[in-house]
Design a protein around this motif. Sequence first.
Motif: not given
Length: 380
Positions: A220-237
């Motif tokens: 759940d934490m990992y999912g939260q991280i992906i959503l929050e960082l991508e929302k702020h323009g840091l793409h998950h590469y």
Amino acid sequence: MINKTAHRGAYIHIPFCDHICYYCDFNKVFMKNQPVDDYLDALALEMKGYGADGLPETIYVGGGTPTALNEQQFERLFIDIEHYLMNPSIKEFTVEANPESLNEAKLKIMKRFGVTRLSVGVQTFDNRLLKEIGRAHGANDAANAVRLAQEHGFNNITLDLMFALPGQTETVLHESLERALSLGIPHISIYSLQLEPKTIFYNRMKSGTLKLPGEDFEADMYGQIILELEKHGLHHYEISNFAKPGYEGVHNSMYWHNEEYYGIGAGAHGYWKGIRYANAGPVKKYIEHVCKQGNARVSEHEVTFTEKMEEEMFLGLRLMRGVSVEHFKEKFGRPIEQVYGKQLEQLKARGLIHERDGRLAMTPKGVFLGNNVFEAFLIS
């Protein structure tokens, strides 16, 4: 003549620390009473040998804690790097730093010697958790260190963060992410806590005194991280890495693309001329080996053709872009389906990977079950 454009990197290890974090299993020693100057002598000798074989395109100075060196030692390190390894067309020059030992003098030294990127070990912005995991800095120290670096012209900064820490809640994680993002940094590396033997946390786990989140909560934490960082323009590469466009880690991407690099320093690992090698870990043993033979290798393994293909897959699939089908065939002379047809069918059927635009990559479901994907290619 030295080839100044060869595609390779150099990792340089500084094993000294002013304190030992409870989770850390990297090769490190307490700074006090260590032969630091002798170590730097040996490091320069090892750099000289590899530099004569070709200058790297990327340099990464890690640890331990490189910024634990005093200003004189720190400057000497960079003088030797410049003399033996510095490529005029360097693509990336990264140095790891801890907030409590990063100061104006060291920032000026790094700027003078061409460092392009800083990796700051923050782990969390929660003061209680920082004490819980054995860090020596506070949340404000971390924020101030980043701002100081920015004032000295370092805009390419990555923060190391952790999740699934003892007692960490999703709210506390969210607050750390928000604090990190408020600093305007373009890259974040974030890892879940891993319990490794010979660490304080591992011993606490064995004794039953360490309380950790369960696997579902960690997911759940990992999912939260992906959503929050991508929302702020840091793409998950990459599995654990997020960046604004153009700020992806160049040196670390070299590992994921299964390219060769020099490993320099005590306990460092390298991959050069088809051989994966490990250096002596204890500082005094490292110094002795380098003085005797010019390098500190204590083990070597010639990577087989099959192992190279395996590594191409499980390293390349860490990247969200995945593995190029065409590049695999060009590199190994065999279609990827011919080598791994069965594994690919099974992973596709389970919804863990897909093929798009000539690339094999993990699906969102596969990202959460990455180890299952990587293990499918370990068949040798």
